[in-house]
Design an enzyme around this catalytic site. Structure first.
Site, PDB file in Angstrom:
ATOM      1  CG  ASP A   1      46.201  65.176 -26.059  1.00 43.66           C
ATOM      2  OD1 ASP A   1      45.743  64.242 -25.383  1.00 43.66           O
ATOM      3  OD2 ASP A   1      45.621  65.669 -27.044  1.00 43.66           O
TER       4      ASP A   1
ATOM      5  CG  ASP B   1      43.593  60.594 -29.658  1.00 40.38           C
ATOM      6  OD1 ASP B   1      44.276  60.055 -30.546  1.00 40.38           O
ATOM      7  OD2 ASP B   1      43.102  59.958 -28.698  1.00 40.38           O
TER       8      ASP B   1
ATOM      9  CE1 TYR C   1      35.559  57.351 -26.314  1.00 38.83           C
ATOM     10  CE2 TYR C   1      33.871  58.000 -27.894  1.00 38.83           C
ATOM     11  CZ  TYR C   1      34.418  58.061 -26.625  1.00 38.83           C
ATOM     12  OH  TYR C   1      33.820  58.846 -25.661  1.00 38.83           O
TER      13      TYR C   1
ATOM     14  CD  GLN D   1      43.276  56.822 -26.088  1.00 37.77           C
ATOM     15  OE1 GLN D   1      42.429  56.229 -26.741  1.00 37.77           O
ATOM     16  NE2 GLN D   1      43.805  57.976 -26.490  1.00 37.77           N
ATOM     17  CB  SER D   2      37.255  57.615 -21.499  1.00 40.88           C
ATOM     18  OG  SER D   2      36.663  58.171 -22.660  1.00 40.88           O
TER      19      SER D   2
ATOM     20  CG  HIS E   1      40.488  54.838 -14.956  1.00 41.96           C
ATOM     21  ND1 HIS E   1      41.787  55.255 -14.790  1.00 41.96           N
ATOM     22  CD2 HIS E   1      40.406  53.598 -14.419  1.00 41.96           C
ATOM     23  CE1 HIS E   1      42.465  54.314 -14.151  1.00 41.96           C
ATOM     24  NE2 HIS E   1      41.652  53.303 -13.920  1.00 41.96           N
TER      25      HIS E   1
ATOM     26  CB  CYS F   1      41.213  57.357 -12.094  1.00 45.34           C
ATOM     27  SG  CYS F   1      41.211  58.346 -13.609  1.00 45.34           S
TER      28      CYS F   1
ATOM     29  NE  ARG G   1      38.224  61.605 -18.181  1.00 44.95           N
ATOM     30  CZ  ARG G   1      38.319  61.254 -19.455  1.00 44.95           C
ATOM     31  NH1 ARG G   1      39.063  60.230 -19.796  1.00 44.95           N
ATOM     32  NH2 ARG G   1      37.684  61.922 -20.391  1.00 44.95           N
ATOM     33  CE  LYS G   2      45.548  63.990 -21.197  1.00 37.47           C
ATOM     34  NZ  LYS G   2      46.121  64.257 -22.528  1.00 37.47           N
TER      35      LYS G   2
END
Length: 171
Positions: free
Chosen positions: A11, A13, A22, A55-56, A90, A96, A99-100
């Protein structure tokens, strides 16, 4: 290679770099303690490395893909090159498959690296990282931080107090 694993996915971040929500500014990238050494050790052993990151902020309109690429480039400047970068742009409500904790990012990384999921370890700091690894058929190591919920730690099969200890579990 005698290693039981062929690749380690991280991962971004909170695991490889300090979590700045963000973040679109490469100047704000700071490696987590032990990240350089952990990656150096893995690469010296011939293991492939990759990054799997939600990275939403892209889907939420808070970041551009260009900003995320610039941050990722800074990560590579500081920590070395990764064999693959898999990013989910997303929002959580989009449903989706990438996305984890869904397995999409991990499966795509495995394909990009040419390694079967059963020979891959995913290192992350929250339950979604563990869930994505398990859903893909990979092994997970949770490295808790201040944002990791207690129930995520309790539920994880493998935890390590820091990246160095996570690498010891892997090797």
């Amino acid at each position: 290679m005698d290693e039981p694993f062929g690749a380690v996915l991280f991962d971004r971040d909170g695991t490889l770099i300090e979590d700045v929500p963000y973040n679109g500014d490469p100047a704000r990238v700071t490696p987590m303690p032990g990240a350089r050494e952990a990656l150096r050790t893995l690469r010296a052993r011939g293991l492939r490395t990759g990054v799997v990151s939600n990275q939403s902020g892209i889907g939420r309109g808070l970041l551009t893909r260009s900003q995320v690429r610039a941050v990722n480039a800074r990560v590579e400047e500081l920590l070395g090159r990764f064999g693959t970068w898999q990013i989910c742009p997303h929002r959580p409500d989009e449903g989706c498959v990438c996305r984890k904790p869904a397995p999409g990012l991990v499966l795509d990384a495995c394909e990009a690296l040419g390694v079967e999921p059963a020979r891959v370890v995913v290192v992350g700091d929250i339950g979604a990282d563990v869930g994505a690894a398990e859903a893909a058929g990979a092994t997970a190591v949770l490295v808790p931080t201040a944002v990791t919920r207690r129930e995520e730690v309790v539920a994880a099969a493998r935890t390590a107090p820091n990246l160095a200890a996570a690498i010891e579990l892997i090797l």
